[in-house]
Design an enzyme around this catalytic site. Structure first.
Site, PDB file in Angstrom:
ATOM      1  N   GLU A 171      -3.246   9.296   7.729  1.00 45.51           N
ATOM      2  CA  GLU A 171      -1.794   9.059   7.798  1.00 45.51           C
ATOM      3  C   GLU A 171      -1.160   9.898   8.917  1.00 45.51           C
ATOM      4  OE1 GLU A 171       0.662   7.245   5.771  1.00 45.51           O
ATOM      5  OE2 GLU A 171      -1.055   6.046   5.176  1.00 45.51           O
ATOM      6  N   HIS A 191      -7.661   2.852   3.471  1.00 45.69           N
ATOM      7  CA  HIS A 191      -7.526   3.625   4.713  1.00 45.69           C
ATOM      8  C   HIS A 191      -8.884   3.828   5.398  1.00 45.69           C
ATOM      9  CE1 HIS A 191      -3.598   4.742   3.060  1.00 45.69           C
ATOM     10  NE2 HIS A 191      -3.311   5.399   4.163  1.00 45.69           N
ATOM     11  N   ASP A 244       0.852  -1.193   0.000  1.00 44.31           N
ATOM     12  CA  ASP A 244       0.000   0.000   0.000  1.00 44.31           C
ATOM     13  C   ASP A 244       0.885   1.240   0.000  1.00 44.31           C
ATOM     14  OD1 ASP A 244      -2.460   1.507   0.137  1.00 44.31           O
ATOM     15  OD2 ASP A 244      -1.994   1.931   2.229  1.00 44.31           O
ATOM     16  N   SER A 245       0.291   2.362  -0.382  1.00 38.92           N
ATOM     17  CA  SER A 245       1.038   3.621  -0.338  1.00 38.92           C
ATOM     18  C   SER A 245       1.421   3.978   1.094  1.00 38.92           C
ATOM     19  CB  SER A 245       0.184   4.744  -0.923  1.00 38.92           C
ATOM     20  OG  SER A 245      -0.985   4.905  -0.144  1.00 38.92           O
ATOM     21  N   CYS A 267     -11.191   2.769  -0.559  1.00 39.43           N
ATOM     22  CA  CYS A 267      -9.817   3.131  -0.188  1.00 39.43           C
ATOM     23  C   CYS A 267      -9.516   2.346   1.080  1.00 39.43           C
ATOM     24  CB  CYS A 267      -9.702   4.630   0.066  1.00 39.43           C
ATOM     25  SG  CYS A 267      -8.092   5.088   0.770  1.00 39.43           S
ATOM     26  N   TYR A 270      -0.822   8.594  -2.552  1.00 44.40           N
ATOM     27  CA  TYR A 270      -0.797   8.380  -4.001  1.00 44.40           C
ATOM     28  C   TYR A 270      -2.048   8.995  -4.657  1.00 44.40           C
ATOM     29  CZ  TYR A 270       2.895   4.702  -4.005  1.00 44.40           C
ATOM     30  OH  TYR A 270       4.063   3.988  -3.918  1.00 44.40           O
ATOM     31  N   GLY A 271      -3.093   9.183  -3.843  1.00 37.75           N
ATOM     32  CA  GLY A 271      -4.425   9.476  -4.382  1.00 37.75           C
ATOM     33  C   GLY A 271      -4.532  10.746  -5.199  1.00 37.75           C
ATOM     34  N   CYS A 304      -4.281  -1.445  -2.239  1.00 35.64           N
ATOM     35  CA  CYS A 304      -4.417  -0.002  -2.445  1.00 35.64           C
ATOM     36  C   CYS A 304      -5.279   0.182  -3.693  1.00 35.64           C
ATOM     37  CB  CYS A 304      -3.034   0.613  -2.656  1.00 35.64           C
ATOM     38  SG  CYS A 304      -3.071   2.362  -3.066  1.00 35.64           S
TER      39      CYS A 304
HETATM   40  N1  DGL Z   1      -4.980   3.090   0.649  1.00 32.35           N
HETATM   41  C1  DGL Z   1      -4.896   3.769  -0.616  1.00 32.35           C
HETATM   42  C2  DGL Z   1      -6.113   3.407  -1.459  1.00 32.35           C
HETATM   43  O1  DGL Z   1      -6.739   2.382  -1.193  1.00 32.35           O
HETATM   44  C3  DGL Z   1      -4.666   5.222  -0.357  1.00 32.35           C
HETATM   45  C4  DGL Z   1      -4.141   5.939  -1.510  1.00 32.35           C
HETATM   46  C5  DGL Z   1      -3.360   7.177  -1.209  1.00 32.35           C
HETATM   47  O2  DGL Z   1      -2.195   7.037  -0.851  1.00 32.35           O
HETATM   48  O3  DGL Z   1      -3.898   8.280  -1.398  1.00 32.35           O
HETATM   49  O4  DGL Z   1      -6.464   4.079  -2.409  1.00 32.35           O
END
Ligand code: DGL
Length: 292
Positions: free
Chosen positions: A176, A212, A28-29, A210, A60-61, A91
């Site tokens: 985060e 998160h 994951d990011s 997502c 990453y989003g 992710c």
């Molecule tokens: N957990 C990532 C997802 O499912 C988060 C992406 C991010 O880093 O913005 O999209």
């Protein structure tokens, strides 16, 4: 999906290493994939896992296709070098923006026997069958929403289901940075959730697209009437992986089974360990990894 793929000159074929069984890689990011890992480990406690969080470059989003693809490929390659035969992109943003290109373009160059799986397809298969009104809401990062991956996948499997999407660019940074229980977070959660249900009053099922977002599930539910169900991906992805391994015994044989787990982060190990404990409700030891 990514177009105009450029050949990555840094790719080194891994076939010469032969088939040596290894742990399952979970990527994951940042911390979000831990919500998936936890459910996978409940289903597959005897398997070995390596978790890689690219915390130094999260989120990453809000990044472009090219950047998400490049970062994701670097992390997948690193997990392969660590011996993983199978990697799960836990992710949605990476699954939406990088998975297809990695599967079709990079895997044949790296090692055609290894596999990379994403989270969008199994989520869509499950959620499409859960809605009665045939109106689904999606809460996800800007990148996942802009990729249109969820509506496109839904269309392939359930062409009578309508998806309304809401991008929530502030949610991952709040999580985060461990600010997701603050009043400031409440403002953004409320704003996005209410906007989604105002956009389509017939929504009866909301996907948390997502990894998160399960940390926000209680807050999201508190803003909704009980007729709307909120669906997290963890159990869906875990069951789908179990099913995949049953259907692919040759890959199952390439996954080692000693019940171990190692956590790697591209950021500071202390920061990762303390934040990860919030996601996992457990103390963990993390190791630093450089992608270069
Ligand atoms: N957990 C990532 C997802 O499912 C988060 C992406 C991010 O880093 O913005 O999209």
């Amino acid at each position: 999906m990514k177009k105009n793929v450029k050949t990555n000159t840094c790719l080194i074929p891994l076939q010469g290493l032969g088939v040596v069984p290894g742990p399952i890689g979970i990527f994951d990011s940042g911390y979000g994939g831990l919500t998936i890992l936890e459910k996978i480990r409940t289903e597959l406690p005897e398997y070995d896992f390596v978790y890689l969080g690219d915390n130094a470059r999260t989120p990453y989003g809000t990044r472009s296709f090219d950047v998400v693809y490049k970062y994701t490929l670097e992390c997948v390659t690193k997990l392969f070098e660590m011996g993983c035969q199978l990697v799960v992109l836990a992710c949605n943003t990476a699954s939406a923006k990088a998975l297809r290109t990695i599967q079709q373009h990079d895997l044949p160059l790296l090692d055609a026997n290894r596999r990379v799986l994403g989270v969008i397809r199994p989520t869509v298969e499950a959620v499409g069958a859960m809605t009665k009104s045939k109106h689904i809401g999606l809460l996800a990062t800007t990148g996942t929403v802009q990729s249109n991956s969820y509506p496109l996948e839904i269309q392939k499997l359930y062409n009578d289901v309508i998806v309304t999407s809401e991008a929530c660019p502030m949610w991952v940074p709040l999580i985060e940075n461990n600010e997701y229980l603050s009043k400031g977070a409440d403002y953004f959660i409320r704003k996005n959730v209410l906007h989604l249900i105002e956009s389509d009053a017939q929504i009866d099922t909301i996907m948390l697209g997502c990894t998160h977002y399960p940390l926000l599930e209680d807050k999201i539910k508190s803003l909704l009437s009980e007729r709307i169900q909120v669906v997290s991906q963890g159990e869906i992805v875990a069951r789908s992986l179990v099913d995949y391994l049953q259907r692919h015994p040759e890959m199952d044989e390439r996954c080692t089974k000693n019940g171990s787990i190692r956590y790697f982060t591209t950021e500071s190990v202390e920061k990762f360990a303390s934040s990860a404990s919030v996601f996992l409700n457990d103390e963990i030891q993390a190791e630093h990894i450089d992608l270069g």
